[in-house]
Scaffold this motif. Structure first.
Motif, PDB file in Angstrom:
ATOM      1  N   LYS A 286       0.864  -1.180   0.000  1.00  0.00           N
ATOM      2  CA  LYS A 286       0.000   0.000   0.000  1.00  0.00           C
ATOM      3  C   LYS A 286       0.899   1.227   0.000  1.00  0.00           C
ATOM      4  N   SER A 287       0.748   2.084  -1.022  1.00  0.00           N
ATOM      5  CA  SER A 287       1.614   3.255  -1.128  1.00  0.00           C
ATOM      6  C   SER A 287       0.955   4.523  -0.583  1.00  0.00           C
ATOM      7  N   SER A 288      -0.357   4.596  -0.644  1.00  0.00           N
ATOM      8  CA  SER A 288      -1.124   5.701  -0.052  1.00  0.00           C
ATOM      9  C   SER A 288      -2.590   5.283  -0.094  1.00  0.00           C
TER      10      SER A 288
ATOM     11  N   HIS B 176      -9.498  -0.112 -14.929  1.00  0.00           N
ATOM     12  CA  HIS B 176      -9.046   0.831 -13.896  1.00  0.00           C
ATOM     13  C   HIS B 176      -8.286   1.977 -14.570  1.00  0.00           C
TER      14      HIS B 176
ATOM     15  N   LYS C 148      -6.625   4.741 -13.407  1.00  0.00           N
ATOM     16  CA  LYS C 148      -5.290   5.101 -12.903  1.00  0.00           C
ATOM     17  C   LYS C 148      -4.246   4.061 -13.299  1.00  0.00           C
TER      18      LYS C 148
ATOM     19  N   TRP D 165      -0.976   4.838 -15.593  1.00  0.00           N
ATOM     20  CA  TRP D 165       0.351   4.420 -15.122  1.00  0.00           C
ATOM     21  C   TRP D 165       1.003   3.512 -16.162  1.00  0.00           C
TER      22      TRP D 165
ATOM     23  N   ASN E 258      -5.895   4.119  -1.040  1.00  0.00           N
ATOM     24  CA  ASN E 258      -6.430   3.507  -2.267  1.00  0.00           C
ATOM     25  C   ASN E 258      -5.413   3.366  -3.393  1.00  0.00           C
ATOM     26  N   CYS E 259      -4.121   3.341  -3.078  1.00  0.00           N
ATOM     27  CA  CYS E 259      -3.074   3.148  -4.085  1.00  0.00           C
ATOM     28  C   CYS E 259      -2.183   1.979  -3.656  1.00  0.00           C
ATOM     29  N   TYR E 260      -2.010   1.038  -4.562  1.00  0.00           N
ATOM     30  CA  TYR E 260      -1.277  -0.183  -4.243  1.00  0.00           C
ATOM     31  C   TYR E 260      -0.280  -0.525  -5.346  1.00  0.00           C
ATOM     32  N   HIS E 261       0.775  -1.241  -4.945  1.00  0.00           N
ATOM     33  CA  HIS E 261       1.720  -1.835  -5.888  1.00  0.00           C
ATOM     34  C   HIS E 261       1.575  -3.341  -5.745  1.00  0.00           C
TER      35      HIS E 261
END
Length: 126
Positions: free
Chosen positions: A22-24, A54, A56, A60, A26-29
């Motif tokens: 989890k990077s922030s 998706h 985003k 990306w 609702n943002c994941y790697h």
């Protein structure tokens, strides 16, 4: 949702295992275990963009294609903390191990640089 799609992608492309970071909010790697060629990497991410729809992820992905390389954030950025592992599944003896070793190396270098900068700042202010 991220677990669902990561599991589906891992099984479809036989990627052995994955970790989710989890990077922030609702943002994941997602890092998969099996090494793949750049062409396969593009094919896998394109497939993920198509099935998840998706926006985003798609943006990306397009930037990664333009750069001809995939980038995942390892360290802090603009007040956001370093991505942290929130889920593990399957094997971790391949590219996941390599990613985690590289991540540790970078974080150690950054920690040492911060400590040296702090020492230098203290020295200069006296």
């Amino acid at each position: 949702m991220v677990k669902h799609w990561a599991l589906k992608i891992m099984r479809w492309f036989k990627l052995e295992g994955f970790i989710i970071l989890k990077s922030s909010a609702n943002c994941y790697h997602v890092v998969f275990n099996r090494k793949v060629s750049w062409e396969d990497n593009v094919r896998i991410i394109a497939w993920a963009c198509l099935i998840t729809k998706h926006k985003k992820l798609t943006v990306w992905f397009i930037f990664q294609c333009v750069k001809k390389g995939s980038t995942l954030r390892i360290s802090c950025k603009k007040g956001k903390p370093s991505p942290r592992i929130v889920y593990r599944y399957g094997k971790e003896d391949g590219e996941i191990r390599n990613f985690l070793q590289y991540r540790r190396l970078i974080k150690n270098i950054m920690r040492k640089m911060r400590a040296q900068l702090q020492t230098l700042t203290e020295y200069c202010s006296t």
